[in-house]
Design an enzyme around this catalytic site. Structure first.
Site, PDB file in Angstrom:
ATOM      1  N   SER A 274       0.826  -1.183   0.088  1.00 23.18           N
ATOM      2  CA  SER A 274       0.169   0.061   0.025  1.00 23.18           C
ATOM      3  C   SER A 274       0.937   1.455   0.014  1.00 23.18           C
ATOM      4  O   SER A 274       1.966   1.122   0.356  1.00 23.18           O
ATOM      5  CB  SER A 274      -0.994  -0.089   1.299  1.00 23.18           C
ATOM      6  OG  SER A 274      -0.249   0.397   2.383  1.00 23.18           O
ATOM      7  N   ASP A 275       0.276   2.277  -0.237  1.00 23.40           N
ATOM      8  CA  ASP A 275       1.047   3.595  -0.184  1.00 23.40           C
ATOM      9  C   ASP A 275       0.956   4.024   1.260  1.00 23.40           C
ATOM     10  O   ASP A 275      -0.090   3.490   2.044  1.00 23.40           O
ATOM     11  CB  ASP A 275       0.379   4.688  -1.460  1.00 23.40           C
ATOM     12  CG  ASP A 275       1.504   5.856  -1.514  1.00 23.40           C
ATOM     13  OD1 ASP A 275       2.246   5.778  -0.617  1.00 23.40           O
ATOM     14  OD2 ASP A 275       1.242   6.500  -2.714  1.00 23.40           O
ATOM     15  N   HIS A 276       1.563   4.949   1.629  1.00 18.87           N
ATOM     16  CA  HIS A 276       1.578   5.471   3.216  1.00 18.87           C
ATOM     17  C   HIS A 276       0.335   5.923   3.605  1.00 18.87           C
ATOM     18  O   HIS A 276      -0.569   6.877   3.342  1.00 18.87           O
ATOM     19  CB  HIS A 276       2.609   6.572   2.990  1.00 18.87           C
ATOM     20  CG  HIS A 276       2.908   6.917   4.595  1.00 18.87           C
ATOM     21  ND1 HIS A 276       2.119   7.481   5.569  1.00 18.87           N
ATOM     22  CD2 HIS A 276       4.176   6.955   5.018  1.00 18.87           C
ATOM     23  CE1 HIS A 276       2.814   7.603   6.672  1.00 18.87           C
ATOM     24  NE2 HIS A 276       4.053   7.353   6.468  1.00 18.87           N
ATOM     25  N   GLY A 277      -0.286   4.934   4.590  1.00 20.04           N
ATOM     26  CA  GLY A 277      -1.544   5.229   5.296  1.00 20.04           C
ATOM     27  C   GLY A 277      -2.755   5.178   4.479  1.00 20.04           C
ATOM     28  O   GLY A 277      -3.999   5.374   4.967  1.00 20.04           O
ATOM     29  N   ALA A 278      -2.562   4.406   3.233  1.00 19.18           N
ATOM     30  CA  ALA A 278      -3.697   4.178   2.288  1.00 19.18           C
ATOM     31  C   ALA A 278      -4.818   3.489   2.837  1.00 19.18           C
ATOM     32  O   ALA A 278      -6.159   3.805   2.388  1.00 19.18           O
ATOM     33  CB  ALA A 278      -3.336   3.700   1.149  1.00 19.18           C
TER      34      ALA A 278
END
Length: 756
Positions: A274-278
């Site tokens: 995942s992207d950061h905090g997605a």
């Protein structure tokens, strides 16, 4: 600790025979893991204030973390790997990731700059150097290449990518993956590529970062998905999943995207991150009621690793216990994580890239000094000559040159965004490069002339982005005083070189713009310099196409240098003074104004097209300014001249499974050697669906001596004619095709053939 890992950990030379069968090894390891240990493998933790190294070491030893990012120091990463291999129950190694986007310690031009070279060997070399340096800093994975197609220059992250064309970006994606991973991601000097942002992130509505994407499946398949597929076909071991939603479903919860397309249709077997905090953001997207539902949606969709995770650790145990998430779904993702670690060589040697304390380099920047020649060559090849009236360039080294502008001596801006472990002290500014070029011959006068911007809101934003670098320092003098100083120097000079454009923070994540013009503070400076009557050369530094209508009309020469990296100052000086003949070509169209967006060369055909030179009423146009781009895709001048002959085809008919050859003679009609990019475009005259006006289907970069002529050939087969139809079938249909060959996408020679 399991027997296999115990053998690996106990010896500096792990037992490779025990690890030969990847599937059997992972099956055996998976069978020994508790649910808590499995979930730990799905967590990619960011090192920072919220999770200091000491806490991370404790969590790793407990088997609760699978990987980290943002640490590039051997002693720190060794400490964390020790916790994983020597203190956790099963001794499963972790991997270390970082955003190595266009260089690690040696910084290369930004993505748009690399793409402007149209040189796959140079681009691959940039990634190879990046991998050598990053792996030497104990890194295992990079979140790159960024291959999002973007046609809206308001989007700040356009700077990281490679432009508007799916064919060119796909070729670059493959070159970057080859460079990062080398022969194998298990090599000591290779790192695993994580292609991003999957998918369609560059198409966010209005060019506003993190916004929605709403797009027809046919356009996705035809224009926006090919670069991701190319990277995966080249062997990328990972994908980073985008933050945006796609047709109403966020990518991080999109089962069609992650399972049907990526895994089943494309056959991807690597790890999805995942992207950061997605995953947390699924609640704000409005598709999850709370964190529990967000974690459930993400794991079921196929998000293997949760970056900056909190929710997987908090919610997956309860979801498994309740039966809402099956153990098979957990195991599927754990297999992918363990498989990536296996492919990176970490089960064979957890310290493959970390080494022993005795191996730690005394000078962490030795590699950077070794690779300066590579960075300089890449930067030179990335520069695009947009204007050169009356052969203003190259400049004489005996001249007195006034160098002005807020970007003339800005080492951090020279490197551009996402400059990894690059440091400002190593960056060669334009002022430094020109001083070296003129030393003992000519004279360089310097004045800053203006701030990048005097807009306080923008200044505050840039200072926020650069809080750790303290680069955006405003000159406190009144603008009029700064301009007066620059004008006084300009009057003493033979020629004025103005370094203008954007600060690197203006072309960055979350740095979307509503305007594309050069900020007012710099425009006022340029107008004052123009009024001196001295020849005016613009050196642009920027991460997106700009509105250059005033500049193109008033400057005597314009160099588009993007953000050119560690050796940028030397490279630009090489071009300014003629030690290098520019050969860059634009990988993206430059609109005349923000109102023209989107402006891209391969747009679909319409029923009432605007035709230059013919009455424009009731045609597809903007009536208050010229139609078409200011500078088209594929455009770039040289210090010499090139001419093309008419196109000759080996046949005017092609049968099924056949091929024809298109030939053109390219002549250097100027007085110095140079390189140019010969570009092949195909136009499908009639098809079952609306097709583009033309599509890039090949290119060759060639070097010619003065007076030299060379025949350039392109083979055309069915692969060059295929497209996705309304049923999403990749087909070629019989009919008439136009072959176009040119030195940019507009000025072309043509010929036709029929596919039977």
């Amino acid at each position: 600790m399991c027997a296999v890992l115990a053998a690996a950990a106990a010896s500096a030379a792990p037992n490779h025979a025990l690890l030969q069968d990847k599937k059997a090894f992972i099956d055996d390891l998976l069978g020994q893991m508790t649910l808590e240990e499995k979930i730990g493998q799905l967590r990619l933790i960011s090192i920072g204030p919220d999770m200091p190294r000491e806490k991370i070491v404790e969590e790793i030893a407990a088997g609760r973390i699978g990987a980290t990012f943002n640490s590039v120091v051997h002693v720190d990463n060794r400490m964390m790997q020790d916790a994983a291999v020597k203190k956790s129950r099963l001794g499963i190694p972790i991997f270390f990731a970082y955003d190595v986007v266009h260089g690690h310690r040696t910084i290369f031009p930004i993505g748009l700059g690399l793409a402007s070279s149209w040189d796959m060997a140079t681009i691959e070399r940039s990634a190879r150097v990046s991998a050598i340096e990053a792996s030497a800093d104990s890194l295992d994975m990079t979140f790159a290449p960024m291959v999002d197609i973007s046609r809206d220059p308001r989007w700040g992250r356009m700077s990281e990518g490679f432009g508007e064309d799916p064919y060119l970006v796909s070729r670059i994606a493959q070159a970057m993956v080859r460079g990062y991973q080398g022969d194998s991601p298990a090599r000591r000097d290779s790192i695993m590529a994580s292609v991003k942002h999957f998918a369609l992130y560059g198409a966010v509505e209005g060019g506003r970062d993190y916004n929605i994407v709403d797009m027809s499946p046919m356009r996705m398949y035809q224009d926006f998905l090919p670069p991701y597929r190319a990277a995966i076909d080249a062997g990328a071991g990972s994908v980073m999943v985008a933050l945006n939603s796609i047709n109403g479903m966020p990518a991080s919860a999109n089962t069609w995207l992650m399972q049907d397309l990526l895994r089943k249709e494309w056959g991807f077997t690597g790890v999805a991150v995942s992207d950061h905090g997605a995953i947390t953001e699924l609640v704000r997207h409005g598709v999850a009621r709370d964190g529990r539902e967000a974690a459930k949606l993400a794991i079921k969709a196929g998000i293997d690793m949760s970056m900056a995770d909190t929710l997987y650790w908090q919610e997956l145990p309860g979801l498994v216990e309740s039966g809402e998430v099956s153990m098979e779904e957990i195991d599927r993702s754990v297999r992918n994580v363990l498989g990536a670690k296996y492919d990176m060589g970490l089960f064979h040697d957890p310290y493959l890239r970390i080494g022993s304390p005795a191996d730690d380099p005394a000078d962490r920047y030795a590699e950077e000094r070794m690779h300066r020649a590579d960075a300089r060559e890449a930067a030179r090849r990335s520069i695009v000559l947009l204007e050169n009236k009356n052969r203003t360039l190259p400049l004489r080294k005996s001249a007195t040159v006034a160098l002005v502008g807020p970007l003339a001596d800005a080492p951090l801006d020279m490197m551009g965004s996402w400059s990894a472990a690059g440091r400002r002290e190593s960056s060669v500014t334009l002022r430094q490069g020109m001083e070296e070029a003129l030393r003992g011959k000519g004279r360089l006068l310097y004045a800053v002339g203006a701030n990048v911007t005097d807009d306080k809101r923008i200044v505050d934003y840039l200072n926020f982005l650069n809080w750790d670098e303290k680069e955006v320092l405003q000159d406190p003098r009144p603008p009029a005083e700064m301009i007066a100083e620059a004008v006084a120097l300009a009057k003493q000079a033979d020629v004025v070189v103005a370094a203008v454009g954007e600060s690197r923070g203006m072309s960055h994540e979350s740095s979307s713009r509503t305007r594309l013009d050069i900020p007012a503070s710099q425009r006022a400076l340029l107008e004052a310099l123009k009024a001196t009557g001295k020849p005016l050369v613009l050196v642009l530094m920027n991460g997106r196409p700009l509105d250059l209508q005033w500049e193109s009309a008033n400057a005597d020469a314009i160099l588009e240098t993007w953000f050119s990296g560690t050796e940028g100052g030397h490279a630009i000086a090489d071009v300014l003074f003629g030690d290098y003949n520019p050969s860059g070509k634009l990988p993206i169209s430059f609109p005349r104004s923000v109102g023209q967006i989107p402006t891209y060369y391969n747009h679909p055909r319409v029923g009432r097209p605007f035709i230059e030179g013919k009455p424009g009423n009731y045609t597809s146009q903007y009536f208050e300014e010229k139609n078409g781009p200011l500078y088209p895709f594929g455009y770039g001048l040289s210090y010499t001249e090139f001419a093309l002959s008419p196109v000759v085809l080996s046949s005017d008919r092609m049968g099924r499974g056949g091929r024809i050859v298109a030939r053109v003679n390219v002549a250097n009609t100027g007085d110095r050697g140079g390189e140019t990019v010969v570009q092949l475009y195909i136009r499908d005259e009639a098809a079952s669906v609306v097709r583009p006006v033309k599509e890039l289907r090949g290119f060759q970069k060639i070097a010619l001596a003065p007076g030299e002529t060379r025949t350039v050939e392109f083979e055309i087969g069915e692969d060059e004619l295929k497209f996705f139809n309304a049923r999403l079938e990749h087909v070629v249909e019989p009919g008439e095709f136009e072959v176009q060959i040119g030195l940019d996408s507009q000025s072309v020679e043509t010929a036709r053939f029929t596919l039977r």
